[in-house]
Design a protein around this motif. Structure first.
Motif, PDB file in Angstrom:
ATOM      1  N   LEU A   1       0.846  -1.187   0.000  1.00  0.00           N
ATOM      2  CA  LEU A   1       0.000   0.000   0.000  1.00  0.00           C
ATOM      3  C   LEU A   1       0.884   1.240   0.000  1.00  0.00           C
ATOM      4  O   LEU A   1       2.080   1.159   0.301  1.00  0.00           O
ATOM      5  CB  LEU A   1      -0.900   0.010   1.235  1.00  0.00           C
ATOM      6  CG  LEU A   1      -2.069  -0.996   1.219  1.00  0.00           C
ATOM      7  CD1 LEU A   1      -2.727  -1.049   2.580  1.00  0.00           C
ATOM      8  CD2 LEU A   1      -3.094  -0.633   0.154  1.00  0.00           C
ATOM      9  N   GLU A   2       0.301   2.398  -0.334  1.00  0.00           N
ATOM     10  CA  GLU A   2       1.092   3.624  -0.454  1.00  0.00           C
ATOM     11  C   GLU A   2       1.724   4.040   0.873  1.00  0.00           C
ATOM     12  O   GLU A   2       2.765   4.684   0.900  1.00  0.00           O
ATOM     13  CB  GLU A   2       0.213   4.750  -0.985  1.00  0.00           C
ATOM     14  CG  GLU A   2      -0.213   4.546  -2.447  1.00  0.00           C
ATOM     15  CD  GLU A   2      -1.055   5.695  -2.958  1.00  0.00           C
ATOM     16  OE1 GLU A   2      -1.318   6.631  -2.154  1.00  0.00           O
ATOM     17  OE2 GLU A   2      -1.442   5.671  -4.137  1.00  0.00           O
ATOM     18  N   ASP A   3       1.073   3.677   2.007  1.00  0.00           N
ATOM     19  CA  ASP A   3       1.606   4.090   3.301  1.00  0.00           C
ATOM     20  C   ASP A   3       2.727   3.188   3.798  1.00  0.00           C
ATOM     21  O   ASP A   3       3.203   3.338   4.926  1.00  0.00           O
ATOM     22  CB  ASP A   3       0.486   4.156   4.342  1.00  0.00           C
ATOM     23  CG  ASP A   3      -0.182   2.799   4.557  1.00  0.00           C
ATOM     24  OD1 ASP A   3       0.271   1.807   3.944  1.00  0.00           O
ATOM     25  OD2 ASP A   3      -1.149   2.726   5.346  1.00  0.00           O
ATOM     26  N   GLY A   4       3.140   2.229   2.967  1.00  0.00           N
ATOM     27  CA  GLY A   4       4.217   1.326   3.355  1.00  0.00           C
ATOM     28  C   GLY A   4       3.751   0.026   3.968  1.00  0.00           C
ATOM     29  O   GLY A   4       4.543  -0.910   4.145  1.00  0.00           O
ATOM     30  N   SER A   5       2.471  -0.068   4.296  1.00  0.00           N
ATOM     31  CA  SER A   5       1.938  -1.314   4.832  1.00  0.00           C
ATOM     32  C   SER A   5       1.620  -2.267   3.673  1.00  0.00           C
ATOM     33  O   SER A   5       1.836  -1.940   2.506  1.00  0.00           O
ATOM     34  CB  SER A   5       0.682  -1.049   5.664  1.00  0.00           C
ATOM     35  OG  SER A   5      -0.329  -0.459   4.854  1.00  0.00           O
ATOM     36  N   SER A   6       1.110  -3.424   3.999  1.00  0.00           N
ATOM     37  CA  SER A   6       0.782  -4.414   2.966  1.00  0.00           C
ATOM     38  C   SER A   6      -0.573  -5.044   3.286  1.00  0.00           C
ATOM     39  O   SER A   6      -1.070  -4.939   4.410  1.00  0.00           O
ATOM     40  CB  SER A   6       1.863  -5.496   2.892  1.00  0.00           C
ATOM     41  OG  SER A   6       1.953  -6.204   4.119  1.00  0.00           O
ATOM     42  N   PHE A   7      -1.146  -5.678   2.289  1.00  0.00           N
ATOM     43  CA  PHE A   7      -2.474  -6.259   2.490  1.00  0.00           C
ATOM     44  C   PHE A   7      -2.621  -7.575   1.731  1.00  0.00           C
ATOM     45  O   PHE A   7      -1.822  -7.904   0.853  1.00  0.00           O
ATOM     46  CB  PHE A   7      -3.565  -5.278   2.038  1.00  0.00           C
ATOM     47  CG  PHE A   7      -3.648  -5.102   0.533  1.00  0.00           C
ATOM     48  CD1 PHE A   7      -4.490  -5.875  -0.241  1.00  0.00           C
ATOM     49  CD2 PHE A   7      -2.872  -4.142  -0.103  1.00  0.00           C
ATOM     50  CE1 PHE A   7      -4.573  -5.715  -1.615  1.00  0.00           C
ATOM     51  CE2 PHE A   7      -2.939  -3.966  -1.478  1.00  0.00           C
ATOM     52  CZ  PHE A   7      -3.796  -4.755  -2.234  1.00  0.00           C
ATOM     53  N   VAL A   8      -3.670  -8.289   2.121  1.00  0.00           N
ATOM     54  CA  VAL A   8      -4.081  -9.511   1.432  1.00  0.00           C
ATOM     55  C   VAL A   8      -5.495  -9.277   0.906  1.00  0.00           C
ATOM     56  O   VAL A   8      -6.338  -8.701   1.609  1.00  0.00           O
ATOM     57  CB  VAL A   8      -4.055 -10.725   2.381  1.00  0.00           C
ATOM     58  CG1 VAL A   8      -4.781 -11.901   1.763  1.00  0.00           C
ATOM     59  CG2 VAL A   8      -2.617 -11.111   2.702  1.00  0.00           C
ATOM     60  N   TYR A   9      -5.743  -9.678  -0.302  1.00  0.00           N
ATOM     61  CA  TYR A   9      -7.037  -9.414  -0.943  1.00  0.00           C
ATOM     62  C   TYR A   9      -7.996 -10.573  -0.693  1.00  0.00           C
ATOM     63  O   TYR A   9      -7.658 -11.748  -0.903  1.00  0.00           O
ATOM     64  CB  TYR A   9      -6.850  -9.222  -2.443  1.00  0.00           C
ATOM     65  CG  TYR A   9      -8.035  -8.592  -3.143  1.00  0.00           C
ATOM     66  CD1 TYR A   9      -8.155  -7.213  -3.239  1.00  0.00           C
ATOM     67  CD2 TYR A   9      -9.017  -9.381  -3.708  1.00  0.00           C
ATOM     68  CE1 TYR A   9      -9.230  -6.629  -3.888  1.00  0.00           C
ATOM     69  CE2 TYR A   9     -10.113  -8.803  -4.360  1.00  0.00           C
ATOM     70  CZ  TYR A   9     -10.212  -7.428  -4.442  1.00  0.00           C
ATOM     71  OH  TYR A   9     -11.275  -6.857  -5.086  1.00  0.00           O
ATOM     72  N   LEU A  10      -9.180 -10.218  -0.233  1.00  0.00           N
ATOM     73  CA  LEU A  10     -10.229 -11.212  -0.001  1.00  0.00           C
ATOM     74  C   LEU A  10     -11.449 -10.813  -0.812  1.00  0.00           C
ATOM     75  O   LEU A  10     -11.951  -9.692  -0.675  1.00  0.00           O
ATOM     76  CB  LEU A  10     -10.585 -11.276   1.490  1.00  0.00           C
ATOM     77  CG  LEU A  10     -11.652 -12.308   1.882  1.00  0.00           C
ATOM     78  CD1 LEU A  10     -11.111 -13.715   1.680  1.00  0.00           C
ATOM     79  CD2 LEU A  10     -12.068 -12.114   3.334  1.00  0.00           C
ATOM     80  N   ALA A  11     -11.914 -11.686  -1.669  1.00  0.00           N
ATOM     81  CA  ALA A  11     -13.074 -11.405  -2.512  1.00  0.00           C
ATOM     82  C   ALA A  11     -14.197 -12.365  -2.147  1.00  0.00           C
ATOM     83  O   ALA A  11     -13.964 -13.549  -1.897  1.00  0.00           O
ATOM     84  CB  ALA A  11     -12.710 -11.558  -3.988  1.00  0.00           C
ATOM     85  N   VAL A  12     -15.431 -11.834  -2.105  1.00  0.00           N
ATOM     86  CA  VAL A  12     -16.600 -12.649  -1.781  1.00  0.00           C
ATOM     87  C   VAL A  12     -17.624 -12.454  -2.881  1.00  0.00           C
ATOM     88  O   VAL A  12     -18.040 -11.327  -3.165  1.00  0.00           O
ATOM     89  CB  VAL A  12     -17.208 -12.259  -0.425  1.00  0.00           C
ATOM     90  CG1 VAL A  12     -18.379 -13.173  -0.094  1.00  0.00           C
ATOM     91  CG2 VAL A  12     -16.173 -12.314   0.682  1.00  0.00           C
ATOM     92  N   VAL A  13     -18.036 -13.543  -3.519  1.00  0.00           N
ATOM     93  CA  VAL A  13     -19.036 -13.472  -4.567  1.00  0.00           C
ATOM     94  C   VAL A  13     -20.322 -14.116  -4.064  1.00  0.00           C
ATOM     95  O   VAL A  13     -20.298 -15.142  -3.378  1.00  0.00           O
ATOM     96  CB  VAL A  13     -18.548 -14.168  -5.863  1.00  0.00           C
ATOM     97  CG1 VAL A  13     -18.240 -15.638  -5.650  1.00  0.00           C
ATOM     98  CG2 VAL A  13     -19.567 -13.989  -6.988  1.00  0.00           C
ATOM     99  N   GLN A  14     -21.477 -13.486  -4.378  1.00  0.00           N
ATOM    100  CA  GLN A  14     -22.765 -14.037  -3.953  1.00  0.00           C
ATOM    101  C   GLN A  14     -23.801 -13.797  -5.036  1.00  0.00           C
ATOM    102  O   GLN A  14     -23.649 -12.925  -5.894  1.00  0.00           O
ATOM    103  CB  GLN A  14     -23.211 -13.415  -2.641  1.00  0.00           C
ATOM    104  CG  GLN A  14     -23.441 -11.911  -2.716  1.00  0.00           C
ATOM    105  CD  GLN A  14     -23.987 -11.349  -1.428  1.00  0.00           C
ATOM    106  OE1 GLN A  14     -24.541 -12.075  -0.614  1.00  0.00           O
ATOM    107  NE2 GLN A  14     -23.828 -10.051  -1.236  1.00  0.00           N
TER     108      GLN A  14
END
Length: 644
Positions: free
Chosen positions: A244-257
């Motif tokens: 992420l731009e602030d230097g942190s990081s993330f994991v993407y979670l997608a939910v389909v319904q």
């Protein structure tokens, strides 16, 4: 979910669902004690008569509109020894308490109700004595349990009327709604798409919590997750946490319904009754044209997820391109032809790919392009017979030939790169070892040019390096390398001599009638820098004797029968690879027909009595001449290296 639905049915006010975690007695360890049960409390409508009647009906359809299958209570007893229920509800403005134990001996008649004068409407469900293997598999960390609950009920937490949900564990209070707002909702995105007229919705969440490491796609039904797939299996760029731009990081979670998924979830909510993964050609799909496959849904989800993450994926691809360019430039020039098509396959390559994985990916891509072009070529040829628009056909053919010729350049690049590597090996093989005063044995060079103790029946055509000596030797029919003449099946010969290389210019096996063999070639290798040659032991002696023994033998036809051949008339060639030392120069002064090469790096001549042409070549000349013949190709591929 029962607690959340009970809250939905209750009058609108502040509601709460509390999960208390129960553990085994404390153990003398830094680890958390295993979980042995849970208590779920809610402020919902309570276990009224309608709910109780449904509870006592197998496969009840009471909650079918909400996705209920009427099997939840049986799942309780699959994972726990027993369940204690204590509920208060209102009946005609009178408070009623229903209290019972649900286990293997459960009897609805032993679950009476009684009026009470005071109490709070709601239900407490105690799940007691966790069974194996579920107990061992259950996370012990309450934060991890909170994370999984939020993921499972993401779509419930998205609703405005979602109650406050808490976890209580060892004196600690965790509010799941706060975690959801902070780590899920703040970065949530949503998309809608249709497949065969059916609408689907997709929510994407960027989870910054360090406890999650895998990007996932969850297929949900009735606001609950059912099936989960790792996104890295379909988007190789998602192999690790994303920045992420602030230097942190993330994991993407997608939910389909979708209502489509609601209608097809199985009774135990472990899967969907629909064509499964990678099933676009399944039998089910062939019977129902309107059937939507899991792969159809996944493909649309992947497209939307890729679009949602396009800026990050573009940055990842930029880094991969640099990595691929460097690999092709330094190690694999045969793949240069793919670089201008990189946008077509860059997404398929993992950002953490090693050199061997890059090689496999690029090789696969090149092979697939070759297969497609061959198929296209076949179609163009077939269309030529009935083509009316010649200009259009000519344009298609021209475009096809451009792309097909690129593959030829790639194959040539691989061939030339292989030659460059082989010459580097040869250079090392004829050089003095850095920690020793002696030079390597001649077998090092021998094995580079052609493996010892083998024949051309054992070594594929493209795996030898006779071109180093003479390009014409590449077109041999049969070679024997360091094998006794008596062991070669194509001739009858009792000699035990074993020429380093014995070559026919055509396979004797396929000779017909009395047709003579076109030529015999013998190659001998001498140890680098050998300097003890004598007149009766010059480097040609062994080769000449081997040729005479070969000529004395009987050649065979394809049926193994002797061929009548004027063996003395067969042209014979002899190559000796050695270093031109002082003792060799002295010996060659008395050799019949010997002529010094213009560069003073070898001798050539014709021995008229033996009828043998010969050539003696210095190791340095061998290497230098091979490099000169290939230099133009090395130059075009920018792989000249240190030898020029």
């Amino acid at each position: 979910m029962n607690a959340l639905q009970a809250v939905q049915d209750a009058p609108k006010r502040f509601h709460k669902v509390v999960i208390d975690i129960h553990r085994d007695p404390e153990i003398l360890s830094d680890e958390l004690a295993p979980i042995n049960g849970f208590t779920v409390s809610d402020t919902g409508i309570g276990f009224d008569d309608d709910n109780f009647d449904s509870f006592n009906t197998a496969f009840s359809e009471y909650k079918s509109s909400r996705g209920g299958k009427g099997l939840g209570r049986f799942i309780w007893l699959k994972a726990f020894d027993r369940v204690e229920v204590d509920s208060i509800f209102e009946d005609s403005n009178i408070l009623v308490q229903r209290k019972f134990v649900f286990d293997g001996d459960y009897d609805p008649e032993k679950a009476p109700c009684q009026e009470i004068s005071s109490g709070r409407v709601g239900t407490v469900v105690r799940l007691i004595n966790f069974k194996e293997p579920y107990k061992s598999e259950c996370p012990r960390n309450s934060e991890q349990i909170a994370q999984r609950l939020i993921e499972h009920f993401l779509l419930v937490f998205l609703q405005d009327e979602c109650p406050e949900v808490e976890i209580h564990d060892l004196g600690k209070r965790i509010i799941l709604n706060d975690i959801f707002i902070r780590e899920f909702k703040s970065t949530a995105t949503s998309f809608k798409f249709k497949i065969k007229g059916t609408e689907f919705s997709l929510h994407g969440f960027k989870l910054t919590t360090p406890r999650v490491s895998k990007h996932r796609l969850i297929y949900a039904a009735n606001h609950r997750g059912v099936v989960s797939e790792k996104l890295e299996d379909y988007i190789p760029n998602l192999t690790g946490r994303l920045p992420l731009e602030d230097g942190s990081s993330f994991v993407y979670l997608a939910v389909v319904q979708s209502d489509y998924l609601n209608q097809r979830v199985n009774h135990v909510r472990t899967d969907f009754e629909m064509a499964s993964a990678d099933d676009s050609e399944s039998e089910q799909a062939t019977f129902f044209d309107d059937e939507i496959n899991r792969s159809d849904i996944r493909e649309e989800c992947i497209s939307n997820i890729s679009n949602d993450l396009r800026d990050i994926i573009s940055s990842i691809n930029d880094l991969k391109e640099e990595k691929i360019f460097r690999y092709v430039q330094e190690d694999a020039p045969q793949y240069k032809v793919l670089l201008k098509y990189r946008s077509e396959f860059i997404d398929k390559i993992s950002p953490t790919a090693s050199k061997s994985e890059l090689e496999a990916a690029l090789h696969r891509e090149l092979y697939q392009r070759e297969v497609k072009l061959k198929q296209e070529g076949s179609r163009i040829i077939k269309e030529a017979e009935k083509i009316d628009d010649y200009e259009g056909y000519q344009e298609r053919l021209s475009d096809f030939m451009t792309r097909y010729n690129e593959l030829g350049v790639s194959a040539l690049a691989q061939h030339v790169a292989h030659r460059k590597i082989i010459l580097e090996f040869l250079d090392r093989a004829i050089s003095r070892m850095p920690d020793k005063e002696q030079y390597p044995l001649e077998r090092a060079v021998h094995n580079i040019i052609f493996p010892m103790r083998t024949t051309s029946d054992d070594v594929p055509y493209d795996r030898h390096n006779l071109w180093i000596i003479d390009e014409k030797l590449t077109y041999h029919s049969f070679i024997s390398s360091d094998k006794p003449l008596s062991s070669i099946e194509h001739i009858e010969n009792a000699s035990s001599k074993r020429p380093d290389l014995f070559i026919f210019d055509r396979r004797v096996l396929f000779s017909e009638g009395g047709q003579p063999i076109n030529s015999i070639i013998v190659v001998e290798f001498k140890r680098p820098m050998r300097d003890d040659y004598k007149s009766d032991d010059n480097p040609l002696t062994q080769s000449f004797e081997a040729i005479e023994d070969i000529r004395a033998g009987k050649f065979k036809n394809e049926k193994g029968r002797p061929i009548s051949v004027a063996t003395r008339e067969i042209p014979a060639f002899c190559y000796v690879i050695c270093d031109i030392t002082d003792s060799l120069r002295n010996v060659m002064m008395d050799m019949e027909g010997a002529q010094l090469m213009p560069d003073n790096q070898g001798y050539y001549g014709y021995h008229s009595r033996r009828r043998i042409y010969y050539e003696i070549m210095d190791y340095n000349k061998l290497l230098r001449d091979a490099e000169r013949r290939n230099r133009i190709f090395f130059d075009k591929l920018n792989i000249l290296g240190e030898h020029r």
